[in-house]
Scaffold this active site. Structure first.
Site, PDB file in Angstrom:
ATOM      1  CB  THR A   1      43.310  53.330  61.374  1.00  0.00           C
ATOM      2  OG1 THR A   1      43.769  52.006  62.086  1.00  0.00           O
ATOM      3  CG2 THR A   1      42.356  54.206  62.492  1.00  0.00           C
ATOM      4  CB  THR A   2      45.070  49.421  58.010  1.00  0.00           C
ATOM      5  OG1 THR A   2      44.929  49.290  59.614  1.00  0.00           O
ATOM      6  CG2 THR A   2      46.335  49.091  57.285  1.00  0.00           C
TER       7      THR A   2
ATOM      8  CG  ASP B   1      45.445  50.938  65.533  1.00  0.00           C
ATOM      9  OD1 ASP B   1      44.525  50.984  64.708  1.00  0.00           O
ATOM     10  OD2 ASP B   1      45.520  52.061  66.377  1.00  0.00           O
TER      11      ASP B   1
ATOM     12  CG  ASP C   1      41.375  49.543  67.089  1.00  0.00           C
ATOM     13  OD1 ASP C   1      41.508  50.835  67.591  1.00  0.00           O
ATOM     14  OD2 ASP C   1      42.122  49.160  66.260  1.00  0.00           O
TER      15      ASP C   1
END
Length: 495
Positions: A59-60, A26, A363
């Protein structure tokens, strides 16, 4: 972070200063654990965090996009274009990209289970726990739909979904409990019940033990008769308390942790056991609110305040031993007029797997939440970004001057997502991205990279979809951040 993007992305093993080890995929977790000292790099960490709060997934990707945009900026600046011009052009390009994305998104109904599950499965595909996604995905969907009214809701409070982690068993043993689970077992004093039907539950915030003197004071006892009297009084005091509790009809007692003095002692547990009351101790302060909302009870701050309307009721409260480990949990089921909350009992073979599956599940819950906020799905596999890149390049040809340059640079920067996906899957990136461009040019808006077979295929047919909100907030937040960095011309360290 780039290498951890997508289903073929790698995981990072983070070793903290105190020797603790984290394994995660994550982006927000990786970046928040890193000790970044450069102020601009810290802005990227904050960017990833805000994406985590806004959409929860992607988020990446957002860091990869922001990095590519910064790269594009440096090339434009080298050509002598003014930073504010670039920032303005990027803002317009981002607005245009949002129009394009909204144009190719398709609306989804929350009750259309298959579509929502597809989105959640896509989210799990890049995680360590992707093999168990057929078990975890329905849990995530049911958990969110359990705490909202699908017809009217516009947001989800994820505090209503409690995740209880227990080591032992495998991830496949994870279950959704329609009730409440407490992470600790009941107190085992001789003859204390560990199972209670038709339970009347009280949550107390006072101490069931003898009163203590103030901090500085102490009592000096010199003869045995006085000593006996004190012990006798203590006993009497505790017995009276326990009788009052029993008289209110309560038969399951939850005791909040206390710092000032013992929240309970052996004597009080013994009397409560004799009266047939099941006791669970050490309830954390932070859990009190959740327990009150779920069981619809009021916390009781003094023994004289016991009243029948302050108790919650459930048809069964029992202590369950977890298979494959020695830990026990207390389960409340059949709660009368239960609040809108659910509990997920997470299981895993060891702490690392458990923590990572907890993050992945969070997530997944966020993906469902994004769908509740904006009920649109969009094709995954880099399809959205490729479509934006194509449309923006076409649009840039209608603009004049410097702006057209900047928009084209923005469009090229977006192609970093399909490029990275291909690179991580070990496919030749240039070849596949060119092919992808070609397909989109032909009007196939949902074509994306199929990393499993290394070809371009229709992502909607492959069930690779994600919420529109994830892509929108990725692009808008990344552009804002880059615009902010562009407007900085000097770094002034102040001692």
């Amino acid at each position: 972070v780039r290498t951890s993007l997508g289903p073929r992305g790698m995981d990072k093993m983070i070793q903290k200063g105190e020797g603790e080890v984290l394994i995660t995929n994550d982006g927000a977790t990786i970046l928040s654990q890193m000790q970044v000292f450069h102020p601009t790099a810290q802005m990227l960490v904050q960017l990833s965090k805000s994406q985590d709060i806004e959409a929860g997934d992607g988020t990446t990707g957002i860091c990869v996009i922001a990095g590519a945009l910064l790269q594009a900026c440096s090339e434009l600046l080298a050509k002598g274009i003014h930073p504010t011009m670039i920032a303005d052009a990027f803002k317009q390009a981002a607005a245009k990209a949002e129009e394009v994305l909204t144009g190719i998104a398709r609306p989804v109904d929350l009750l259309d289970r298959a579509s929502v599950l597809d989105a959640v499965n896509t989210c799990f595909s890049s995680k360590v726990v992707h093999n168990s996604s057929d078990i975890l995905s329905p849990i995530a969907v049911d958990a969110v739909l359990g705490v909202i009214d699908p017809a009217t809701a516009t947001n989800v409070d994820l505090a209503d979904v409690k995740i209880v982690k227990q080591v032992g068993g495998t991830i496949d043993d994870t279950e959704l409990v329609n009730g409440l689970v407490l992470e600790r077992g009941a107190r085992h004093v001789s003859g204390a019940p560990t199972k209670m039907e038709n339970a009347k539950i009280a949550l107390i915030q006072f101490c069931v033990s003898a009163p203590k003197t103030d901090m500085e004071n102490n009592v000096v006892v010199s003869d045995y008769a006085a000593m006996d009297r004190i012990l006798k009084e203590e006993r009497k005091y505790i017995v009276n308390m326990c009788k009052k509790i029993k008289a209110s009809g309560c038969n399951v007692l939850l005791i909040q942790k206390s710092i000032l003095r013992d929240a309970y002692n052996d004597l009080s547990l013994h009397f409560l056991a004799k009266l047939g009351i099941m006791v669970v101790t050490d309830i954390e302060r932070s859990e009190v609110d959740f327990i009150c909302r779920t069981l619809k009870l009021l916390p009781i701050a003094h023994v004289d305040h016991f009243a029948a309307e302050k108790l919650g009721s459930a048809s069964l409260v029992e202590e369950v031993t977890i298979a494959g480990s020695s830990s026990r949990v207390v389960k409340f089921t059949g709660i009368v007029n239960m609040g809108r909350t659910v509990t997920i009992l997470m299981r895993g073979t060891n702490k690392l797997v458990l923590d990572e599956s907890d993050r992945s599940l969070h997530d997944a819950l966020c993906v469902v939440r994004s769908l509740v906020k904006r009920r649109y799905l969009i094709a995954g596999g880099g399809a959205g970004e490729a479509e934006c890149a194509l449309r923006l390049t076409q649009w840039s040809k209608t603009l004049t001057g410097v702006r057209s340059y900047c928009v084209r640079a923005f469009a090229e920067a977006l192609e970093i997502i399909p490029y990275t996906l291909a690179e991580n899957a070990g496919i030749s990136p240039i070849q596949i991205v060119t092919e992808l461009r070609n397909r989109h040019n032909g009007g196939d808006a949902s074509a994306g990279i199929n990393v499993k077979q290394g070809i371009i295929s229709d992502m909607v047919a492959e069930h690779v979809v994600q919420p529109l909100l994830v892509n929108l907030s990725e692009i808008s937040l990344a552009t804002e951040c880059v615009g902010m960095i562009l407007k900085i011309d000097d770094l002034v360290p102040v001692r």
